[in-house]
Each structure stands twice: as C-alpha cells, then as structure tokens.
Design a protein around this motif. Structure first.
Motif, PDB file in Angstrom:
ATOM      1  N   ALA A 341      34.224  53.721  27.780  1.00 44.75           N
ATOM      2  CA  ALA A 341      35.643  53.531  28.094  1.00 44.75           C
ATOM      3  C   ALA A 341      35.813  52.724  29.374  1.00 44.75           C
ATOM      4  CB  ALA A 341      36.332  54.889  28.222  1.00 44.75           C
ATOM      5  N   SER A 342      34.933  52.939  30.354  1.00 45.53           N
ATOM      6  CA  SER A 342      34.993  52.171  31.610  1.00 45.53           C
ATOM      7  C   SER A 342      34.733  50.690  31.342  1.00 45.53           C
ATOM      8  CB  SER A 342      33.965  52.712  32.609  1.00 45.53           C
ATOM      9  OG  SER A 342      34.209  54.067  32.906  1.00 45.53           O
ATOM     10  N   GLY A 343      33.753  50.403  30.498  1.00 41.08           N
ATOM     11  CA  GLY A 343      33.455  49.017  30.159  1.00 41.08           C
ATOM     12  C   GLY A 343      34.616  48.334  29.468  1.00 41.08           C
ATOM     13  N   MET A 344      35.262  49.047  28.560  1.00 39.62           N
ATOM     14  CA  MET A 344      36.406  48.473  27.856  1.00 39.62           C
ATOM     15  C   MET A 344      37.604  48.297  28.778  1.00 39.62           C
ATOM     16  SD  MET A 344      36.286  50.304  24.134  1.00 39.62           S
ATOM     17  CE  MET A 344      34.928  49.985  23.015  1.00 39.62           C
ATOM     18  N   THR A 345      37.767  49.218  29.724  1.00 32.80           N
ATOM     19  CA  THR A 345      38.835  49.074  30.712  1.00 32.80           C
ATOM     20  C   THR A 345      38.591  47.844  31.584  1.00 32.80           C
ATOM     21  OG1 THR A 345      39.143  51.482  30.757  1.00 32.80           O
ATOM     22  CG2 THR A 345      40.077  50.219  32.580  1.00 32.80           C
ATOM     23  N   SER A 346      37.341  47.619  31.958  1.00 38.46           N
ATOM     24  CA  SER A 346      37.001  46.409  32.721  1.00 38.46           C
ATOM     25  C   SER A 346      37.271  45.151  31.905  1.00 38.46           C
ATOM     26  CB  SER A 346      35.523  46.440  33.133  1.00 38.46           C
ATOM     27  OG  SER A 346      35.244  47.541  33.967  1.00 38.46           O
ATOM     28  N   MET A 347      37.020  45.204  30.611  1.00 38.27           N
ATOM     29  CA  MET A 347      37.321  44.074  29.734  1.00 38.27           C
ATOM     30  C   MET A 347      38.817  43.785  29.699  1.00 38.27           C
ATOM     31  SD  MET A 347      34.578  45.141  26.763  1.00 38.27           S
ATOM     32  CE  MET A 347      35.400  44.298  25.424  1.00 38.27           C
ATOM     33  N   HIS A 348      39.622  44.833  29.838  1.00 38.01           N
ATOM     34  CA  HIS A 348      41.080  44.670  29.843  1.00 38.01           C
ATOM     35  C   HIS A 348      41.545  43.778  30.999  1.00 38.01           C
ATOM     36  CE1 HIS A 348      45.347  45.605  30.026  1.00 38.01           C
ATOM     37  NE2 HIS A 348      45.186  46.152  31.217  1.00 38.01           N
ATOM     38  N   PHE A 349      40.807  43.782  32.097  1.00 39.89           N
ATOM     39  CA  PHE A 349      41.224  43.017  33.280  1.00 39.89           C
ATOM     40  C   PHE A 349      40.624  41.605  33.328  1.00 39.89           C
ATOM     41  CE2 PHE A 349      41.815  47.452  34.673  1.00 39.89           C
ATOM     42  CZ  PHE A 349      43.143  47.378  35.097  1.00 39.89           C
ATOM     43  N   MET A 350      39.896  41.199  32.298  1.00 39.50           N
ATOM     44  CA  MET A 350      39.368  39.841  32.268  1.00 39.50           C
ATOM     45  C   MET A 350      40.499  38.841  32.015  1.00 39.50           C
ATOM     46  SD  MET A 350      35.664  40.198  30.305  1.00 39.50           S
ATOM     47  CE  MET A 350      36.383  40.479  28.703  1.00 39.50           C
ATOM     48  N   ASP A 351      40.326  37.623  32.496  1.00 43.77           N
ATOM     49  CA  ASP A 351      41.344  36.588  32.293  1.00 43.77           C
ATOM     50  C   ASP A 351      40.680  35.227  32.096  1.00 43.77           C
ATOM     51  OD1 ASP A 351      40.541  35.746  34.841  1.00 43.77           O
ATOM     52  OD2 ASP A 351      42.188  36.786  35.836  1.00 43.77           O
ATOM     53  N   THR A 352      41.465  34.159  32.183  1.00 50.18           N
ATOM     54  CA  THR A 352      40.942  32.815  31.937  1.00 50.18           C
ATOM     55  C   THR A 352      39.931  32.378  32.994  1.00 50.18           C
ATOM     56  OG1 THR A 352      42.869  31.884  33.101  1.00 50.18           O
ATOM     57  CG2 THR A 352      43.005  32.071  30.698  1.00 50.18           C
ATOM     58  N   GLU A 353      39.881  33.070  34.120  1.00 49.31           N
ATOM     59  CA  GLU A 353      38.939  32.714  35.193  1.00 49.31           C
ATOM     60  C   GLU A 353      37.652  33.541  35.141  1.00 49.31           C
ATOM     61  OE1 GLU A 353      39.645  30.144  37.147  1.00 49.31           O
ATOM     62  OE2 GLU A 353      41.514  29.956  36.012  1.00 49.31           O
ATOM     63  N   THR A 354      37.552  34.432  34.181  1.00 53.17           N
ATOM     64  CA  THR A 354      36.388  35.313  34.082  1.00 53.17           C
ATOM     65  C   THR A 354      35.112  34.502  33.817  1.00 53.17           C
ATOM     66  OG1 THR A 354      37.698  37.179  33.276  1.00 53.17           O
ATOM     67  CG2 THR A 354      35.356  37.214  32.775  1.00 53.17           C
ATOM     68  N   THR A 355      34.048  34.863  34.503  1.00 54.98           N
ATOM     69  CA  THR A 355      32.771  34.158  34.340  1.00 54.98           C
ATOM     70  C   THR A 355      31.904  34.850  33.285  1.00 54.98           C
ATOM     71  OG1 THR A 355      31.681  35.496  36.049  1.00 54.98           O
ATOM     72  CG2 THR A 355      32.820  33.480  36.764  1.00 54.98           C
ATOM     73  N   ASN A 356      30.880  34.137  32.833  1.00 55.69           N
ATOM     74  CA  ASN A 356      29.943  34.718  31.868  1.00 55.69           C
ATOM     75  C   ASN A 356      29.247  35.948  32.443  1.00 55.69           C
ATOM     76  OD1 ASN A 356      30.423  32.897  29.800  1.00 55.69           O
ATOM     77  ND2 ASN A 356      28.818  31.492  30.444  1.00 55.69           N
ATOM     78  N   MET A 357      28.981  35.931  33.752  1.00 57.22           N
ATOM     79  CA  MET A 357      28.308  37.062  34.391  1.00 57.22           C
ATOM     80  C   MET A 357      29.162  38.320  34.326  1.00 57.22           C
ATOM     81  SD  MET A 357      25.716  38.351  35.835  1.00 57.22           S
ATOM     82  CE  MET A 357      24.706  36.915  36.229  1.00 57.22           C
ATOM     83  N   THR A 358      30.462  38.184  34.611  1.00 52.39           N
ATOM     84  CA  THR A 358      31.362  39.333  34.546  1.00 52.39           C
ATOM     85  C   THR A 358      31.443  39.876  33.125  1.00 52.39           C
ATOM     86  OG1 THR A 358      32.696  38.465  36.380  1.00 52.39           O
ATOM     87  CG2 THR A 358      33.722  40.125  34.977  1.00 52.39           C
TER      88      THR A 358
END
Length: 533
Positions: A341-358
C-alpha cells in the motif's frame, strides 16, 4: 504423501515447478510478441480475446479440477493439464488466423488451469501446513521468474526467428515435466466413492464466465449500463442463486458451502479478492505511466518494471522461509500489505517530472509487499480446512484472486478513462480559448488525440500531421503535453484506488484474520477444532 522421503519430495517439487514454469512462461511470453503475431495474422479487433479466452478457460478448469482432484488425486489432472497445455501450445504455433489462435489459446487455458490448481494443491499433499510456507514461497517465485524472462525472450524470438517459436520453444519443458511426474508422483486411491456434481459444475461455470466477461468488457467494448453488460450481470445473478440452491442439496458439492462457515477460510478468500484487485489493477497500468507520461521507450520500460518482479521473487521466498520457521503469518501478512500500500501511495504522487529511478523504487516497494503477502493466504486457506478439501480450497483462492484482478482492472480502467477525458477536455478547452485563430479542423484533431495510446506512439502521430502549417504543429504539441498531464492525473487516481483497495485488505487482516497455529500433520483433525470458531 507427506511421509515420503525428503529426497523424493524435492524431486517431485522440482518436476511440479518445471510444469508451472512451462505454463507461466507460455503466458508471459505472448505479451511482447503479440503485436508481431497480429501483424502477420491480422484481426486487430480480436486482440484482447487472445488474453481473455485464456483467463476464462483457466479460471473455470481451476475451480472444477480442484474438487475432482480431491476425489481422484492430483496426479491424473496435473498430467492431463500438461498434456492439454502442450497440445494447445503446439497448435498455437501453427495458427493461420487470429480466430484459430484464440481457439488454441482457449485449449492452453484449459490445461493451464489444471496445472496451476493441482500444482499448488500438490504442495499441500507433500508437506503439512507448518512446512508448506517455504515451498509456497518458492512456487510463487516461479511466476516472478516467468514474468522477468518471458516478455524479454518473447521480444527476442520475434525479432530473430519466426513467431511460431514463441509457442514451441518450451515444449521440451512440458515433456520432461510430464515424464518426471508420471514416474515419481504417487497415485492416490480414495477409499470412499463420491458422485460428481455435474449440475453444480455447470451452474458455477455459468456464474463465473458472464461475471468475468462483464467486468472485462464494461467500460471498453460496452458502456456499464448497456443491455449487454446488464444482461451478463443478470445471467450471473440467476445462475448464482440456482448454484447455491443446488449446492445445498447435493451430496458431494463442487464447492462445499460449509467451508465458508470457517471464518479463516472466508476472510482469507475475501482478502485474496482485494489483493487481486489491487495487484492486477495497479500493475497493469504502470506501463502506461512509464511509457506515456515519462516517455520511456517500451524496451527500457521493461527494465523499470523488472525490479518489481525481482522484489516479488525475493519477498515470496523470504516470506515462505519465515512462516515455516516461526509458524506465524498474520504480522507478516500485515507487513506485506502495508509495504504494498505504501508503494502504491508513492505511485499516486508521481507526475510528468518523475524519473526512472523514482518509478523503480516504487516498483520495488510494491513487488516486495506483494511477494511477502502472496503465498500467505493460500497457506491460511489450506490450513483452515480438512485435507480432503485441499484441492477445492486451493482452487477457491485462485478463483477469488482472478475475480478480484478482473474486477480491479475493469474499475481502475473506468477511473482512468473517465478522469482522463474530463481533465483533458477541460484543459484543451482552455488552450483553445487562449490560442488565436484556432480553426474547426484543429479543434476536430484534438478529439482524435484524446486517447492515451497516442502517447505510446508519439512519433507516428506527429508524422501524420507533419504536412500542417508550423503554427498548427506547435498547437498539436501543446495538446500532446496536455494529454500527458491528463494521463498522469488519471493514473494518480488509479494508483490511489489501488492503495485504498490494498489498505482495505490490510484492515481486514488486522481486525478479522485469526492467527491459527499451522498444523504439523495433514491427518491431524484435532488441530482444526478451533479454526472454525
């Protein structure tokens, strides 16, 4: 079977895992090679049926064979499953049309459902629940390995050889697994005879198939409130009511309803439903984000997704070892669900500036949580019922996960499509209002671009409009950027939905899943006394 010598058990397990790897690789290898197959055979309109038919046939055979294997033993059905799957694979390779391929994939699904159902059940025959954890973890990791190597190998084969070899390359695995299981796997003779519940089996099939189809088609081929979808739901409800009435009357039901009186069995299956919804629903849409929003190429996106699978393999293997060593599972299940659930919550905050590492780090979190959790609920269900129900109980776990996955993909797809359409329409209208000299032709072209598939092939789309005036090309690039932002916004909603679904599974585990000592013998009925309380 649990009294066999350890050496023979290990050889049998290796044979079973070879059979599972054979089936799993044939599933995962198709994804990357299907565009090339479609280019050769044609029939793009039937593209999704190559996957759908496999899901339908494998789901049905898994639950039906579960009960039959409890009556006649696992060996006949895992051998039949390998045989049918091998024939289906061979036929897929000689397909001359997309309809033939779909038919032969259905045959593959019948065999695949038998293999998956009996393989996990066979672990329960060979080992008591206390020792079963580590083997369930290793079995789950087989799927992970297939997910890593299958797509990569499929792409390599279609690039360097004819696509027929996608279906033929692993046939030797099947033949070796068949021979090993035939020679080594003990045959079990049942003392009591049981009748086969043909009516219940038919009604269960009529319940599950329309339900899976309705959630597969809703929001894609048909509207949610269309006559087709409502009709499918109607058939499901009627068949389900008749199924319940039948199962209460027959002597040997295909799905014994008394098992649902056991709280551990019932809550584990419900959690499995939520786990399947969150897992399939979120992971299926991650490639859209990596390729569509981040602009990563299809080849590189595979490397971004690979850590999820590797983390899942590691998580399931370690989780199984811990369960076997400690005999405890509830805290470990909660930990896995929390990490996921934590991983999916972090995915929720990704945007157009998100890097491959994130994105990769988020994938590792989701994969690790999934790996830790995945083997546990199969084990809790098997531990909660008598050994004579081992096959049907294991099949029920697979059925609930499959239902959850189908429902999750459908609902999250609707979330993505509706949110994307609203966000794109609102922002594109603002762009039109702020841009001078927008022609009706340019406004019409915006409608053609309101599709996330456009972002997966931007170069081809822009080449299509290359003959337009420069100002129109600039305008279309701005529209593409709005689409990218809209897709990011829509997928944020998808990932948040997935996080909430897994969060619900976590709460169900915390409040309702009872920690029951894992039995040390398959024959021990005394250890079952407290489990239905």
């Amino acid at each position: 079977m649990e009294h066999l010598e350890l050496r023979r058990k290990i050889i049998i397990m290796i044979s079973i895992m070879a059979a599972m790897l054979f089936a799993a690789l044939n599933q995962t290898i198709v994804g990357t090679s299907l565009p090339r197959i479609i280019a050769d055979l044609g029939g793009i309109e039937y593209y999704s049926w190559v996957f759908t038919i496999f899901m339908l046939t494998s789901s049905i055979t898994a639950i039906l064979v579960g009960k039959l294997s409890d009556i006649y033993g696992r060996k006949p059905f895992i051998l039949i499953g390998i045989g049918v799957f091998t024939v289906g694979s061979l036929l897929c390779g000689v397909s001359d049309s997309i309809l033939e391929l779909i038919l032969y994939r259905g045959i593959q699904g019948f065999g695949g459902g038998m293999i998956m159902s009996t393989a996990f059940t066979a672990v329960g025959d060979l080992f008591p629940p206390r020792e079963r954890g580590k083997w369930q973890g290793i079995m789950s990791s087989v799927f992970g390995l297939a997910s890593v190597f299958g797509p990569t190998l499929g792409g390599y084969i279609v690039d360097h050889f004819h696509w027929h070899w996608v279906f033929w390359i692993f046939l030797p695995f099947g033949l070796v697994a068949f021979a090993a299981i035939y020679l080594l796997f003990p045959s079990v003779q049942r003392k009591e005879k049981e009748s086969i519940d043909y009516t219940g089996s038919l009604l269960l099939t009529i319940t599950v198939v329309p339900l899976l189809l309705s959630f597969t088609w809703a929001g894609n081929q048909y509207e949610w409130l269309s006559p087709e979808i409502i009709g499918l739901f109607g058939v499901t409800i009627v068949a389900f009511i008749l199924f319940i009435r039948t199962e209460k009357r027959v002597k040997s039901p295909v799905l014994p309803l008394d098992m649902f009186k056991n709280k551990v069995f019932t809550i584990s299956n419900i959690i499995g439903l939520f786990l399947g919804a969150g897992m399939f629903g979120s992971i299926m849409y991650m490639p859209f984000f990596i390729q569509g929003v981040m602009g990563t190429s299809a080849t590189k996106s595979g490397f971004v997704m690979m850590p999820l699978t590797l983390a899942m393999v590691a998580g399931s293997t370690i989780s199984g070892q811990i369960v076997t060593k400690t005999g405890k599972y509830k805290k470990l299940a909660m930990l896995g669900l929390f990490i996921m659930a934590s991983g999916m919550t972090s995915m929720h905050f990704m945007d157009t500036e998100t890097t491959n590492m994130t994105a990769t780090l988020n994938m590792i979190l989701v994969g690790a949580g999934l790996g830790i959790t995945f083997p546990i609920f199969t084990l809790t269900v098997q531990n909660a019922v008598e050994h004579k129900y081992l096959g049907v109980s294991t099949s029920s776990v697979q059925l609930f996960r499959q239902l959850g996955g189908t429902i999750g993909v459908s609902i999250m797809g609707s979330v993505m499509n509706n949110t994307l359409a609203d966000h794109f329409s609102e922002n594109s209208q603002k762009l039109i209002a702020s841009t001078p000299n927008v022609t009706p032709e340019m406004s019409e072209q915006i409608k053609d671009l309101a599709n996330p598939q456009v972002l997966l092939n931007q170069e081809a789309v822009m080449a299509k409009f290359s003959n337009l005036p420069p100002e129109s090309v600039v305008f279309l690039k701005q529209v593409m950027e709005i689409l990218r932002e809209s897709l990011s916004y829509a997928l944020n909603g998808v990932f948040l939905t997935g996080a909430l679904v897994i969060g619900t599974a976590l709460l169900l585990t915390f409040f309702f899943l009872k920690e029951i000592p894992l039995r040390t013998s398959n024959e021990s009925k005394e250890e079952l006394k407290d489990q239905s309380a």
